[in-house]
Design an enzyme around this catalytic site. Structure first.
Site, PDB file in Angstrom:
ATOM      1  N   GLY B  71       0.807  -1.211   0.000  1.00  0.00           N
ATOM      2  CA  GLY B  71       0.000   0.000   0.000  1.00  0.00           C
ATOM      3  C   GLY B  71       0.843   1.265   0.000  1.00  0.00           C
ATOM      4  O   GLY B  71       0.509   2.251  -0.664  1.00  0.00           O
ATOM      5  N   THR B  72       1.924   1.250   0.735  1.00  0.00           N
ATOM      6  CA  THR B  72       2.771   2.438   0.819  1.00  0.00           C
ATOM      7  C   THR B  72       3.352   2.792  -0.542  1.00  0.00           C
ATOM      8  O   THR B  72       3.294   3.947  -0.976  1.00  0.00           O
ATOM      9  CB  THR B  72       3.907   2.219   1.844  1.00  0.00           C
ATOM     10  OG1 THR B  72       3.325   2.097   3.140  1.00  0.00           O
ATOM     11  CG2 THR B  72       4.878   3.386   1.851  1.00  0.00           C
ATOM     12  N   ASN B 151      -8.057   4.411   8.557  1.00  0.00           N
ATOM     13  CA  ASN B 151      -7.558   3.221   9.244  1.00  0.00           C
ATOM     14  C   ASN B 151      -7.696   3.295  10.759  1.00  0.00           C
ATOM     15  O   ASN B 151      -7.781   2.271  11.419  1.00  0.00           O
ATOM     16  CB  ASN B 151      -6.091   2.988   8.876  1.00  0.00           C
ATOM     17  CG  ASN B 151      -5.254   4.243   9.022  1.00  0.00           C
ATOM     18  OD1 ASN B 151      -5.603   5.298   8.504  1.00  0.00           O
ATOM     19  ND2 ASN B 151      -4.157   4.146   9.726  1.00  0.00           N
ATOM     20  N   GLN B 179      -7.859   0.118   3.468  1.00  0.00           N
ATOM     21  CA  GLN B 179      -8.712  -0.415   4.531  1.00  0.00           C
ATOM     22  C   GLN B 179     -10.052  -0.958   4.028  1.00  0.00           C
ATOM     23  O   GLN B 179     -10.767  -1.595   4.794  1.00  0.00           O
ATOM     24  CB  GLN B 179      -8.983   0.659   5.600  1.00  0.00           C
ATOM     25  CG  GLN B 179      -7.770   1.064   6.400  1.00  0.00           C
ATOM     26  CD  GLN B 179      -7.239  -0.055   7.301  1.00  0.00           C
ATOM     27  OE1 GLN B 179      -7.985  -0.921   7.753  1.00  0.00           O
ATOM     28  NE2 GLN B 179      -5.937  -0.038   7.550  1.00  0.00           N
ATOM     29  N   SER B 199      -3.710  -3.022  -0.642  1.00  0.00           N
ATOM     30  CA  SER B 199      -2.670  -3.788   0.040  1.00  0.00           C
ATOM     31  C   SER B 199      -3.213  -5.177   0.347  1.00  0.00           C
ATOM     32  O   SER B 199      -4.322  -5.319   0.849  1.00  0.00           O
ATOM     33  CB  SER B 199      -2.283  -3.074   1.332  1.00  0.00           C
ATOM     34  OG  SER B 199      -1.506  -3.928   2.130  1.00  0.00           O
ATOM     35  N   ALA B 200      -2.426  -6.210   0.066  1.00  0.00           N
ATOM     36  CA  ALA B 200      -2.917  -7.589   0.207  1.00  0.00           C
ATOM     37  C   ALA B 200      -3.043  -8.045   1.659  1.00  0.00           C
ATOM     38  O   ALA B 200      -3.980  -8.742   2.017  1.00  0.00           O
ATOM     39  CB  ALA B 200      -2.006  -8.552  -0.554  1.00  0.00           C
ATOM     40  N   HIS B 201      -2.094  -7.629   2.496  1.00  0.00           N
ATOM     41  CA  HIS B 201      -2.084  -8.213   3.841  1.00  0.00           C
ATOM     42  C   HIS B 201      -3.171  -7.658   4.753  1.00  0.00           C
ATOM     43  O   HIS B 201      -3.322  -8.100   5.886  1.00  0.00           O
ATOM     44  CB  HIS B 201      -0.707  -8.058   4.490  1.00  0.00           C
ATOM     45  CG  HIS B 201      -0.392  -6.689   4.988  1.00  0.00           C
ATOM     46  ND1 HIS B 201      -0.513  -6.336   6.307  1.00  0.00           N
ATOM     47  CD2 HIS B 201       0.023  -5.580   4.342  1.00  0.00           C
ATOM     48  CE1 HIS B 201      -0.163  -5.074   6.452  1.00  0.00           C
ATOM     49  NE2 HIS B 201       0.163  -4.580   5.273  1.00  0.00           N
ATOM     50  N   THR B 237      11.793  -7.318 -10.637  1.00  0.00           N
ATOM     51  CA  THR B 237      11.269  -8.669 -10.836  1.00  0.00           C
ATOM     52  C   THR B 237      10.034  -8.869  -9.977  1.00  0.00           C
ATOM     53  O   THR B 237      10.024  -8.535  -8.789  1.00  0.00           O
ATOM     54  CB  THR B 237      12.350  -9.713 -10.486  1.00  0.00           C
ATOM     55  OG1 THR B 237      13.448  -9.506 -11.364  1.00  0.00           O
ATOM     56  CG2 THR B 237      11.823 -11.127 -10.614  1.00  0.00           C
ATOM     57  N   CYS B 325       2.106   8.083  24.013  1.00  0.00           N
ATOM     58  CA  CYS B 325       3.073   7.225  24.700  1.00  0.00           C
ATOM     59  C   CYS B 325       3.439   6.004  23.883  1.00  0.00           C
ATOM     60  O   CYS B 325       4.482   5.417  24.084  1.00  0.00           O
ATOM     61  CB  CYS B 325       2.502   6.754  26.024  1.00  0.00           C
ATOM     62  SG  CYS B 325       2.192   8.101  27.156  1.00  0.00           S
TER      63      CYS B 325
HETATM   64  S1  FES Z   1       5.605   7.603  27.212  1.00  0.00           S
HETATM   65 FE1  FES Z   1       4.099   8.885  27.994  1.00  0.00          FE
HETATM   66  S2  FES Z   1       4.306   8.548  30.129  1.00  0.00           S
HETATM   67 FE2  FES Z   1       5.720   7.162  29.320  1.00  0.00          FE
END
Ligand code: FES
Lengths: 131, 408
Positions: B71-72, B151, B179, B199-201, B237, B325
């Site tokens: 896809g990319t 997505n 998607q 995208s196939a996967h 190829t 995070c």
């Molecule tokens: S990465 Fe956000 S608190 Fe640890």
């Protein structure tokens, strides 16, 4: 980044699963409230001090697994320490006590260090006022 | 403990039938399709068969399908291919702020090379306003690229309406359908697109293969340079086993799609309903009905996504989050922010994307464990204050929240 936690040590996971000292404290002697400029998380740390010794610590954290584990660890580490000793605790010592953190999660331990420092500063400020 | 995989928007397990179809092309029939001896010619023939199957799935003609590495590459090829082929005509491209990085990063690359990009905003559901597309068009516009479905939040965009606008002014229109293909009906003529990425996967095919549909008469500058494969549109190829697997996955999807979409929509709505009922301070992200059959995305207030995922993983449940995070950039999902969520709400986002192996029982498991996980984390959250009088017990639902904090 699925599965960062595959990089977490057993100790990190243990503290994450069973965090110590969770919650707010009634009449704390010092409160540290810090935000993480990196990812935007928040940590609050409360301490109770008697005769210059930290006798109790508690925390509340809005953050990732590493943030929760480091908060838990730092509250464990400060208990029984004098203010001077506690000020020597750095994010590295906390991370080491947890058998290390993935590099991308080191900033979370910085948050724990800052929360502790800010709680101590708050305590010192208050005790000066009172004294 | 049985593992419950709920991250099909990231990738799907390869269908055993697909694997079976691929196997002969690794060792036995391994010939290079460009070679003229029979080994090579056999490989050529199976590629054409697979091409026909992929074309059929999206109601295109075989010669309009160019195989890529996924896809990319299809997205990069579409954007850069059109940009460089039309440089003399103009330098303006219109896209949206919720595209996949494969489109957004290609746009940024082009921006650094003198192209001008308009990133259209979306509404609270993640929908693009066709009228906004119309208004953004200038005499310099050479391409419009809007994804078929998002997505992260699963919102299905009004592609047909947007393509009409593009057609009226004769501007090339691309959609990233990574998607949707294999999950909901995709018809290139009904959608009115000139290019479409696959995208196939994402639908039980192998990784490392995809396609760009290029409507006859659309001129692109090649993205890969080298041999004369794919009628000189994509050098290199051919990945014969993967292409064969892609073809088989397309065939299977055609057979199973409508029934499966209905089954998943049902499970999806059960999960959404259950989550909204059982957890307080939670919101559904994305559109309630203009939504992929397999997408559930919610934001849970006061808690962070990675710590929820980690707890779910301990229960054997795999999901994903748009939390800062858990991203390597430590930034919250650009899609959730574009929908107007606060960084905190993006932090507390969870995406469950369902698939073939999931059952009603799996939804039950999620509904059984998630409320407890949320309660545990909320007890730790500084965003939620516990009244001091409450002893022990984690602060959960309404009684613990300030009155005007409550929902509704
Ligand atoms: S990465 Fe956000 S608190 Fe640890």
């Amino acid at each position: 980044m699925p599965g960062v936690w595959s990089l977490y040590s057993e100790k990190v996971m243990e503290h994450f699963k069973n965090p110590r000292n969770v919650g707010e404290m009634e009449n704390p002697d010092g409160i540290g409230h810090v935000g993480n400029p990196v990812c935007g998380d928040i940590m609050e740390l409360y301490i109770k001090v008697n005769d210059g010794t930290i006798i109790d610590a508690k925390f509340k954290t809005f953050g990732c697994g590493a943030a929760i584990a480091t908060s838990s660890m730092v509250t464990e580490m400060v208990k029984g320490k004098s203010i001077e000793e506690a000020l020597k605790i750095s994010n590295r010592t906390v991370a080491e006590a947890l058998d290390g953190l993935p590099p991308i999660k080191m900033h979370c331990s910085v948050l724990a260090e800052e929360a502790l420092k800010s709680a101590i500063e708050d305590y010192l400020r208050k005790s000066k006022k009172e004294g | 403990m049985r593992r419950i995989y709920l991250d099909h928007a990231a990738t799907t397990p390869t269908h055993p039938e697909v694997v079976k179809a691929m196997l002969p092309y690794f060792t036995g029939a391994f010939g290079n399709p460009s070679s003229i001896y029979s080994y090579g010619q056999e490989a050529r023939a199976v590629i054409e068969e697979a091409r026909a199957k992929v074309a059929e799935l999206i109601y295109a003609r075989s010669e309009e399908i160019v195989f890529t590495s996924g896809g990319t590459e299809a997205d990069n090829f579409a954007l850069e291919g059109i940009a460089y082929a039309n440089e003399h005509k103009g330098n303006h491209i219109i896209t949206t702020s919720i595209e996949h990085h494969a489109v957004l990063e290609a746009c940024k690359f082009l921006e650094r090379r003198g192209f001008r990009i308009t990133y259209l905003p979306v509404d609270g559901y993640g929908l693009v306003d066709p009228q906004a597309v119309k208004k953004a068009i200038t005499t310099k516009t050479i391409l419009i690229s809007v994804m078929h479905a998002n997505n992260e939040v699963g919102t299905i965009e009004p592609i047909g309406e947007i393509s009409k606008i593009a057609r009226e002014v004769g501007i090339c229109f691309h959609t990233d359908a990574v998607q949707t293909v294999g999950h909901i009906p995709v018809n290139v003529d009904e959608l009115g697109v000139d290019m479409l990425s696959v995208s196939a996967h994402k639908f039980y095919g192998p990784k490392g293969v995809g396609a760009l549909y290029i409507r006859k008469g659309t001129r692109l500058v090649p993205f890969m340079h080298g041999g004369e494969q794919e009628k000189r549109r994509r050098a290199g190829t051919e990945n014969v086993p993967a292409i064969v697997g892609f073809g088989r996955a397309a065939e299977l999807a055609r057979q199973e799609m409508s029934k499966e979409a209905e089954r998943l929509t049902n499970l999806r709505d059960k999960l959404i309903k259950g989550l909204l009922e059982q957890i307080d301070h939670i919101r559904l992200n994305g559109h309630p009905t203009k939504r992929l059959p397999n997408n559930v995305n919610v934001s849970v207030d006061f808690v962070e996504g990675e710590s929820m995922l980690l707890n779910l993983d301990l229960e054997g449940i795999c999901a994903s989050t748009g939390s800062a995070c858990s991203s390597s950039s430590l930034e919250p999902s650009h899609v959730l922010l574009a929908l107007g969520l606060s960084p905190e709400q993006a932090h507390g986002s969870l995406r469950f994307s369902l698939g073939k192996e999931n059952t009603e029982e799996d939804m039950g498991r999620v509904l059984k464990v998630l409320p407890g996980i949320v309660a545990k984390l909320r007890a730790m959250s500084p965003l939620l204050k516990t009244p001091r009088t409450v002893k022990g017990g984690p602060p959960l639902n309404p009684p613990y929240l300030a009155k005007d904090d409550r929902k509704g």
